[in-house]
Design a protein around this motif. Sequence first.
Motif, PDB file in Angstrom:
ATOM      1  N   GLY A 108       0.784  -1.227   0.000  1.00  0.00           N
ATOM      2  CA  GLY A 108       0.000   0.000   0.000  1.00  0.00           C
ATOM      3  C   GLY A 108       0.817   1.278   0.000  1.00  0.00           C
ATOM      4  N   GLU A 109       2.099   1.200   0.316  1.00  0.00           N
ATOM      5  CA  GLU A 109       2.957   2.392   0.306  1.00  0.00           C
ATOM      6  C   GLU A 109       3.053   2.959  -1.107  1.00  0.00           C
ATOM      7  OE1 GLU A 109       7.062   2.340   1.659  1.00  0.00           O
ATOM      8  OE2 GLU A 109       6.461   0.963   3.255  1.00  0.00           O
ATOM      9  N   PRO A 110       2.899   4.288  -1.277  1.00  0.00           N
ATOM     10  CA  PRO A 110       3.109   4.849  -2.613  1.00  0.00           C
ATOM     11  C   PRO A 110       4.585   4.763  -3.013  1.00  0.00           C
ATOM     12  CG  PRO A 110       2.788   6.594  -1.007  1.00  0.00           C
ATOM     13  CD  PRO A 110       2.542   5.302  -0.279  1.00  0.00           C
ATOM     14  N   VAL A 111       4.838   4.606  -4.311  1.00  0.00           N
ATOM     15  CA  VAL A 111       6.221   4.543  -4.790  1.00  0.00           C
ATOM     16  C   VAL A 111       6.703   5.975  -5.025  1.00  0.00           C
ATOM     17  CG1 VAL A 111       7.762   3.651  -6.565  1.00  0.00           C
ATOM     18  CG2 VAL A 111       5.750   2.344  -5.897  1.00  0.00           C
ATOM     19  N   VAL A 112       7.730   6.393  -4.325  1.00  0.00           N
ATOM     20  CA  VAL A 112       8.264   7.747  -4.470  1.00  0.00           C
ATOM     21  C   VAL A 112       9.768   7.687  -4.744  1.00  0.00           C
ATOM     22  CG1 VAL A 112       6.508   8.867  -3.038  1.00  0.00           C
ATOM     23  CG2 VAL A 112       8.567   7.941  -1.968  1.00  0.00           C
ATOM     24  N   ALA A 113      10.313   8.859  -5.074  1.00  0.00           N
ATOM     25  CA  ALA A 113      11.733   8.935  -5.433  1.00  0.00           C
ATOM     26  C   ALA A 113      12.619   8.353  -4.337  1.00  0.00           C
ATOM     27  CB  ALA A 113      12.111  10.387  -5.706  1.00  0.00           C
ATOM     28  N   ASN A 115      12.241   5.911  -2.433  1.00  0.00           N
ATOM     29  CA  ASN A 115      12.338   4.453  -2.459  1.00  0.00           C
ATOM     30  C   ASN A 115      13.484   4.000  -3.357  1.00  0.00           C
ATOM     31  OD1 ASN A 115       8.832   4.643  -2.477  1.00  0.00           O
ATOM     32  ND2 ASN A 115      10.053   3.892  -0.768  1.00  0.00           N
ATOM     33  N   TYR A 116      13.667   4.742  -4.448  1.00  0.00           N
ATOM     34  CA  TYR A 116      14.767   4.407  -5.354  1.00  0.00           C
ATOM     35  C   TYR A 116      16.098   4.777  -4.715  1.00  0.00           C
ATOM     36  CZ  TYR A 116      11.512   3.295  -9.095  1.00  0.00           C
ATOM     37  OH  TYR A 116      10.535   2.699  -9.837  1.00  0.00           O
ATOM     38  N   LEU A 117      16.154   6.000  -4.170  1.00  0.00           N
ATOM     39  CA  LEU A 117      17.424   6.468  -3.613  1.00  0.00           C
ATOM     40  C   LEU A 117      17.873   5.569  -2.458  1.00  0.00           C
ATOM     41  CD1 LEU A 117      17.030  10.352  -3.712  1.00  0.00           C
ATOM     42  CD2 LEU A 117      17.540   8.724  -5.521  1.00  0.00           C
ATOM     43  N   ASP A 118      16.931   5.189  -1.585  1.00  0.00           N
ATOM     44  CA  ASP A 118      17.284   4.322  -0.448  1.00  0.00           C
ATOM     45  C   ASP A 118      17.832   2.978  -0.935  1.00  0.00           C
ATOM     46  OD1 ASP A 118      16.425   6.260   1.225  1.00  0.00           O
ATOM     47  OD2 ASP A 118      14.507   5.304   1.743  1.00  0.00           O
ATOM     48  N   PRO A 199      13.102  -0.291  -6.811  1.00  0.00           N
ATOM     49  CA  PRO A 199      12.961   0.481  -5.567  1.00  0.00           C
ATOM     50  C   PRO A 199      12.642  -0.448  -4.391  1.00  0.00           C
ATOM     51  CG  PRO A 199      10.925   0.568  -6.801  1.00  0.00           C
ATOM     52  CD  PRO A 199      11.879  -0.239  -7.640  1.00  0.00           C
ATOM     53  N   LEU A 200      12.918   0.012  -3.186  1.00  0.00           N
ATOM     54  CA  LEU A 200      12.546  -0.750  -1.996  1.00  0.00           C
ATOM     55  C   LEU A 200      11.611   0.100  -1.140  1.00  0.00           C
ATOM     56  CD1 LEU A 200      15.961  -2.327  -0.877  1.00  0.00           C
ATOM     57  CD2 LEU A 200      14.071  -3.446  -2.054  1.00  0.00           C
ATOM     58  N   PRO A 201      10.577  -0.498  -0.571  1.00  0.00           N
ATOM     59  CA  PRO A 201       9.639   0.284   0.252  1.00  0.00           C
ATOM     60  C   PRO A 201      10.259   0.664   1.594  1.00  0.00           C
ATOM     61  CG  PRO A 201       9.108  -2.036   0.382  1.00  0.00           C
ATOM     62  CD  PRO A 201      10.207  -1.920  -0.638  1.00  0.00           C
ATOM     63  N   LYS A 202       9.635   1.623   2.261  1.00  0.00           N
ATOM     64  CA  LYS A 202      10.100   2.004   3.605  1.00  0.00           C
ATOM     65  C   LYS A 202      10.087   0.801   4.536  1.00  0.00           C
ATOM     66  CE  LYS A 202      10.637   6.626   3.653  1.00  0.00           C
ATOM     67  NZ  LYS A 202      11.605   6.472   2.534  1.00  0.00           N
ATOM     68  N   ALA A 203       9.118  -0.081   4.325  1.00  0.00           N
ATOM     69  CA  ALA A 203       8.965  -1.249   5.199  1.00  0.00           C
ATOM     70  C   ALA A 203      10.160  -2.185   5.127  1.00  0.00           C
ATOM     71  CB  ALA A 203       7.700  -2.016   4.820  1.00  0.00           C
ATOM     72  N   ALA A 204      10.987  -2.005   4.097  1.00  0.00           N
ATOM     73  CA  ALA A 204      12.138  -2.884   3.960  1.00  0.00           C
ATOM     74  C   ALA A 204      13.230  -2.549   4.965  1.00  0.00           C
ATOM     75  CB  ALA A 204      12.705  -2.799   2.542  1.00  0.00           C
ATOM     76  N   PHE A 205      13.205  -1.303   5.438  1.00  0.00           N
ATOM     77  CA  PHE A 205      14.312  -0.847   6.283  1.00  0.00           C
ATOM     78  C   PHE A 205      13.882  -0.759   7.740  1.00  0.00           C
ATOM     79  CE2 PHE A 205      15.171   0.732   2.060  1.00  0.00           C
ATOM     80  CZ  PHE A 205      16.507   0.397   1.883  1.00  0.00           C
ATOM     81  N   ILE A 220       8.678  -7.096  -0.530  1.00  0.00           N
ATOM     82  CA  ILE A 220       7.496  -6.342  -0.944  1.00  0.00           C
ATOM     83  C   ILE A 220       7.912  -5.496  -2.134  1.00  0.00           C
ATOM     84  CG2 ILE A 220       5.862  -4.565  -0.248  1.00  0.00           C
ATOM     85  CD1 ILE A 220       6.620  -5.505   2.710  1.00  0.00           C
ATOM     86  N   GLY A 221       7.279  -5.692  -3.271  1.00  0.00           N
ATOM     87  CA  GLY A 221       7.703  -4.990  -4.467  1.00  0.00           C
ATOM     88  C   GLY A 221       6.637  -4.062  -5.009  1.00  0.00           C
ATOM     89  N   ASN A 222       6.985  -3.407  -6.115  1.00  0.00           N
ATOM     90  CA  ASN A 222       6.046  -2.505  -6.780  1.00  0.00           C
ATOM     91  C   ASN A 222       5.523  -3.151  -8.054  1.00  0.00           C
ATOM     92  OD1 ASN A 222       8.526  -2.432  -8.079  1.00  0.00           O
ATOM     93  ND2 ASN A 222       8.264  -0.333  -8.780  1.00  0.00           N
ATOM     94  N   GLY A 223       5.626  -4.478  -8.144  1.00  0.00           N
ATOM     95  CA  GLY A 223       5.325  -5.165  -9.390  1.00  0.00           C
ATOM     96  C   GLY A 223       3.922  -5.725  -9.477  1.00  0.00           C
ATOM     97  N   PRO A 224       3.643  -6.464 -10.547  1.00  0.00           N
ATOM     98  CA  PRO A 224       2.299  -6.988 -10.793  1.00  0.00           C
ATOM     99  C   PRO A 224       1.903  -8.147  -9.875  1.00  0.00           C
ATOM    100  CG  PRO A 224       3.816  -7.744 -12.474  1.00  0.00           C
ATOM    101  CD  PRO A 224       4.576  -6.762 -11.635  1.00  0.00           C
ATOM    102  N   PHE A 225       2.892  -8.778  -9.247  1.00  0.00           N
ATOM    103  CA  PHE A 225       2.587  -9.881  -8.343  1.00  0.00           C
ATOM    104  C   PHE A 225       3.097  -9.564  -6.950  1.00  0.00           C
ATOM    105  CE2 PHE A 225       2.876 -11.985 -12.501  1.00  0.00           C
ATOM    106  CZ  PHE A 225       1.705 -12.732 -12.504  1.00  0.00           C
TER     107      PHE A 225
END
Lengths: 544, 308
Positions: A108-113, A115-118, A199-205, A220-225
Motif C-alpha cells: 500500500g505504500e506509494p512509490v516515491v523517489a 524508495n529508489y534512492l534508499d 525500488p525498496l519500500p520504507k517497510a524494507a528498512f 514487498i515490491g512494486n510489481g504486478p505480483f
Amino acid sequence: MPGKSPWKVAAASAVIALLAAGCSGTDSDDTEVVPNSISIGIAEPSSLIPSNSIESSGSQVLASLFYPLVRFDPTNKPYLVAAQSITHDKTNRVWTVRLKPGFTFSNGEPVVADNYLDAWNYGAYGPNGQLASYFFSRIDGFADLQSKDPDDDGPEKAPEPRAKKLRGLKKINNLTFTVTLSEAFAGWQSVMGYDAFYPLPKAAFSGDGVLNKEFAEAPIGNGPFKMKGTWQHDEKITVEKVADFKGTIPKVNGITWKIYQELSAQYADLNAGNLDIETKIPIENLASASGDLGDRLGRTDSSAFSFVGFPMYLDKYKDPNIRRALSMAINRDEMTDQVFLGSEKPATSFVSPAIEGARSNSCGQWCEYNPTRAKQLYTAANGPKDIKIAYNVDGGHKAWIDAMCNQIKVSLAINCTGSGLPKLGDVVSRARAGEDIGLIRLGWTMDYPLMESYLGPLYTSDGSSNYYGYKNSTFDSLVRQGSAATSTKQAEQLWNEAENQLVRDMPVIPLRFGQNVFGWSERVTDVTMDLFQKVDIYTVDIAS
Amino acid sequence: MFRFIVRRLLQMVVTFFGATFVVYALMFAYVDDPYQALAGDRPLTDTQRAALDARFHLDDGFFQQYWHYVTGLLTGDLGETTTGRSIGDLLAEAWPVTIRLALLAIVIAAIIAVGAGVLSGIRRGGVFDTVTLVLTLLVLAMPIVVLAPLAQLVFGIQLGWFPPTAGRDAGLYELLLPAVVLGSLVIATELRVTRTSVAENLRADYVRTARAKGLAPKRVIGVHVLRNSLIPVVTLIGVDIGVLMSGAIVTEGVFNIPGVGFNLFRGIRAEDGPLVVGFVSVLVIVFLVINLVVDLLYAALDPRIRYE
C-alpha cells in the motif's frame, strides 16, 4: 519376556516409520494454489534482495515482484515502464528520472523517489556486501562508499567508508530524482533496467540504511505480483496478482516458482505434467526433447558468450596470425552440433548479434573453419608446437575443450591439451599473475543490452573481466567515445569500429553464443524468453 | 547394562568431537573461495570480499575459525550459509523429510530382505532361491546414479504410477518410489546375509535338538533359527544407515527432495563450509546413536552380551 523383544522393536519401528511417512498430507499443495496460475521451475535463488541478486533464478522471481524503470522490446531497445520520462543533459552525465504517479508497493505504500534512492544507496554501500553493487559504480561518489582493508588481508578491519550515500543521487520532488554519473555514458537508461535498480519500500528498512532481516524472506515490491506467504526455501515461492495494479497486467493470476536442485528432475516433472515451464532443458535430455515435447520446445537467443582468450602477456602468441590461425582451425558448427546438440550457436563476432547495433559476422574469415589456410598461416608465423587450454573443471567444460583440442590437432598438426584447474578463481589468479597457463576458457553474460556490456568489461585495458591482458589504446578510446556519444546511432557506430579493432587483433577466439532452450506443458501458451534468460511473465497465458 | 550404556555415551562424546574436527579440517582445506562460487563467472571486488570476510571470518586462521565454530555449536548457533540462511533452520527443515525417507527405505528393505532371505535360506537350492540370488546380483551391480533416474523414467514418467518428484511435504505415496530406490541399495546385502545365516543355523546342533524334541517346524524356525540369524542382520541394518545417507545424496537430488543429502550436495558444490560441517555434525550424531541402538539390540537378542 526378553524372547519377544526384537519383534516388538521391529514392529514399533515399522509403525513409527509409517506414521512419520504418512503424517503430512499430500493434498496441501492443491488447496494453496491460486486458480489460473502456472508453475515455473527455478533453482534456489541465492537472494531476493534486488541489489544482491545476480543469478537468473533470483532475477526471475524478482521480475514478478518488481516493476522496473525500463524494460526491453524484442529488439532490446529500452522503453519506459515505471518511469514517466528519463531525460539527460547534453553531456549524458546528469540523468533525470520522473516516475509515473499512482503506483504503490504491494503493502500500500506509494512509490516515491526516496524508495529508489534508499535502495540504490543500500546496494552501493560497500560494507553491505551486495553482489550487484558494481552496477552503481558509474554513479558519482561510488568510490566514497567503498573501503579497502588497509593491509590487504586481515586481521585489521577495513575502515568505515567516507560516505554512506551516493553523491550523484538527488531527490527533486516526490516523483523526480536525478542521477549524476562520474563519467558521461549514453547507455545509462538501459543500465537502469537491471534488477539492482528496483525500488525498496520504507517497510524494507528497520533503520537508515539497515535492511530488515525478514524482508529478504518475503520481499514487498512494486510489481504486478506479490508474495503469497514467505519464501519456502528449496521448495517454492508463490506469487499472486496484485489487485488493481497500475502497470501492464499479466495474463495469469499467479505463479508458483518451483525450486529444483537438478534440471533433470524439472524435466521429469515437465513431462509428467507437474510443471508448466522449464527454462533450461538439460543437455542430456536434448536428444529426446523434441520427441517428448514436440512443438512445446522453444529456442531463443540468450546473451551468453563463450570464448577462449589468448594470454596476451606472453611472447609466443604475439603474432596476430598465430591467433587467427588457431581461430580458423576450429570447426564451430561441428562443436555446437555434436557437443551441445544445437543448444548453442556458433559465434562469429565479439558481441552477441542479438544486441541492438551489433553485427552477426564481424569476425569474417578469421572465424570461418579453414584448416588449410590455418595451417599455412600458423607455419609461416612459426606458432608454438604445443598449446594448452586452461579451464575450470567444476564447470563441465571438459567435453568441448577436448573436442576443440582435437580439431586443433588435426587442422594444425600440433599438440593440444586441455589443462583443468579446480576453480575459475585459480584460472583467473594464475592468468593475472602472468603465468603461462595457455589459452584461457572464459564465459560472459551481459548486464544490460548494449554492445558496451561486452566491449567494456571483456576487452578494455582496465576491463573487470579482461584477465588475458589485451591492451590497445585505440580500442579503449573508441569504446569510451562510444559511451560518451550523444546519440545511440553514433555510439553504435563507434562501438562497431572498436569491434573492428578486435577483429584486427584477435585477442580472443569467439566460440559460441548461448540459447535459451526451454519447454512448456500443454496447460500454457505464449511462452517466450529474453536475453536475460528470463520467461516473459506478461505474455505467458493459460491455454484455452 | 547401565554401566554399558554410560560407557558408550562417554565414548560418543569423544568420537563426536574427533569426527567433527576432522571434517572441519577437511572442509577448511577444501574451501578456498566460496564467494566466487556464489558470484559465478564474474570476479568479486575487494570491497565485497572484505564485507563477506568480516561476516564469515573466512580470512581468519584455521584454529580461530574452528574456535568460532565450536563455541557456536555449544551455544546452539550453527552459523549462516554463504547466502545468509541460518544453518539451524536449514537442518530443522531438512531432517524430517530425510528421516521419513530413510525409515521408509529401511522398513521396505528389511521386510523384503528378511522375508525373502528366510525363505531362500530354508529352501536353499530351489527355484525361489536361485531367482532371488540372480535378482540381488542385478541390484548389486546397478549403481544408484543409474537406478534412481531409471526408476523415475519408467515408473514416474512412462508408466505414471508414481509422481516423478516428491518435494518437502511429500506423503507416503510420493516417497514410496524414492524409498524403494534407496532401499534397493541395501536389500541385496541384507537378503544374502539373512539367507546364509538362516542356512547356517538350520544345521546347528541346537536346531537339531529342537527338532528332535518334536517341536513344530514353525516354532523351530520362528524362535530358534530366526533369533540367532538376526544378529548379523541387525548389525548390517545399523551400518546401512550410512549407505542410505550417501545414497540419499543422489536420490534426493533426482526426486527433488530437499533433505540432508540434497543440502550436503549443494553445500559441497557451493563450497559452503559451514553448511557442510553443520550437516555432517548431525550425521555423526545419527551414526553414533544408531550404533548405540544396534549394540542395545544385540543385548536384547543375545543375553550373553547383556551382562558383560
